[in-house]
Design an enzyme around this catalytic site. Structure first.
Site, PDB file in Angstrom:
ATOM      1  N   SER A 117       0.826  -1.208   0.000  1.00  0.00           N
ATOM      2  CA  SER A 117       0.000   0.000   0.000  1.00  0.00           C
ATOM      3  C   SER A 117       0.857   1.253   0.000  1.00  0.00           C
ATOM      4  CB  SER A 117      -0.900   0.011   1.239  1.00  0.00           C
ATOM      5  OG  SER A 117      -1.535   1.267   1.410  1.00  0.00           O
ATOM      6  N   TYR A 141      -2.975   0.265  10.047  1.00  0.00           N
ATOM      7  CA  TYR A 141      -3.078  -0.364   8.725  1.00  0.00           C
ATOM      8  C   TYR A 141      -1.753  -0.213   7.973  1.00  0.00           C
ATOM      9  CZ  TYR A 141      -4.055  -0.806   3.756  1.00  0.00           C
ATOM     10  OH  TYR A 141      -3.998  -1.163   2.430  1.00  0.00           O
ATOM     11  N   LYS A 179     -17.289  -1.822  -0.251  1.00  0.00           N
ATOM     12  CA  LYS A 179     -16.297  -1.182   0.605  1.00  0.00           C
ATOM     13  C   LYS A 179     -16.857  -0.033   1.450  1.00  0.00           C
ATOM     14  CE  LYS A 179     -12.126  -0.540  -1.060  1.00  0.00           C
ATOM     15  NZ  LYS A 179     -11.299  -1.370  -0.168  1.00  0.00           N
TER      16      LYS A 179
END
Length: 324
Positions: A117, A141, A179
């Site tokens: 990411s 995250y 999502k």
């Protein structure tokens, strides 16, 4: 057989669609359908089998796949909610799970592509190059993704099979309906217009004017192309950015949505207090290493991709349709 973890999710189901487009359907989809809406992402695709994520993890540990012929694992399964604050849960999902898949692949010399990411670059103050000097985690995250990238870096010199981590920037496109608040801004703006004939963006913050915060928006079909490029080149391993290399303002996306509908209002709302200090005001992939690795597939212009996506939202609600 090809395994796609997170195969009922956003990027995973697009990888399955890309495999189908290559005439491949010997695919095991691994996912967690606790969020039952995700079933819609795979009912329009052709696959061989489905396995629950936890059953898959247990099967890996028990050696049940040891004698299966597996060509490649696209490991897209993870918790992608950047607002999830349960560190134990995040590390189990994004670090331990990925580590188990990695060692399975290394032991059996199976190609592995996995989802990293761009959040690993934190504020982006030090740039967006795949090197420690640019990296910092602003939330758990990002920490879980960066922690695994660093784990891989230590193992790669001894690896005898391909492992590629792709640092996805701001991905948008079909099959992201499930999502919710984590769906792309174009999906949210499309639905805002449908409900109210207006599109909302954040106002001024951190020296950026209303709607002028920028992102490297990358179309999910291009993300699939990058994954397949590395799959087709098993001699290449490493961690690579997966973004267009060109940042665009949120205003650009908003105008693309308004142009699609031919009318509507663009409204700016105060920047939320909860995001201050945790928000990337600018992202732009440095594609030097991606291009040096030979990728020459290009990226779809944002206006073209946004219009194509809006047309699919009009036609099917943003889902692929099974074509027999």
């Amino acid at each position: 057989m090809i395994i796609v973890t997170g195969g009922a999710g956003f990027i995973g189901s697009n990888i399955v669609k890309g495999l189908n487009d290559r005439g491949i359907d010997d695919i095991l989809v691994v996912d967690n359908l606790t969020n039952m809406v995700k079933f819609k992402n795979i009912q329009g695709l052709k696959v061989k089998d489905y396995m629950d994520k936890y059953a898959f993890m247990d099967a890996l540990k028990a050696g049940k796949f040891n004698h299966e012929k597996i060509d490649v694992i696209f490991h897209e399964g993870a918790c992608s909610d950047t607002m999830e604050y349960n560190g134990k849960y995040m590390m189990e999902n994004n670090f331990e799970y990925t580590k188990n898949v990695l060692h399975f692949c290394l032991d059996r010399k199976i190609q592995m592509m996995y989802a990293s990411s761009a959040s690993t670059y934190g504020s982006g103050a030090h740039g967006f190059r795949e090197e420690p000097a640019c990296e910092e985690a602003l939330n758990v995250y990002a920490f879980s993704k960066l922690f695994f990238d660093n784990y891989l870096r230590r193992l790669l010199p001894q690896a005898q099979s391909q492992v590629v981590g792709l640092r996805y920037f701001n991905v948008y496109g079909p099959q992201e309906n499930h999502k919710g608040k984590m769906a792309s801004m174009i999906y949210q703006m499309y639905n805002q217009w449908k409900a109210e004939h207006k599109v909302r963006l954040f106002g001024e913050y951190a020296g950026y004017g209303p709607g002028e915060h920028t992102r490297d928006f990358v179309y999910v079909k291009d993300v699939v192309k990058v994954n397949f490029y590395f799959w087709d080149h098993p001699e290449i391993s490493g961690i690579f950015n997966c973004g267009t290399g060109h940042a665009h303002q949120f205003n650009t996306l908003a105008k693309a949505v308004l142009n699609h509908f031919g009318s509507g209002e663009l409204e700016y709302v105060p920047f939320p207090e909860v995001l201050k200090g945790k928000y990337q005001s600018f992202t732009e992939a440095d594609d030097t290493n991606l291009l040096a690795a030979g990728y020459d597939g290009g990226f779809t212009p944002i206006e073209e991709a946004a219009e194509e996506y809006c047309q699919l939202l009009d036609k099917t609600g943003g889902y692929y349709v099974y074509e027999g």
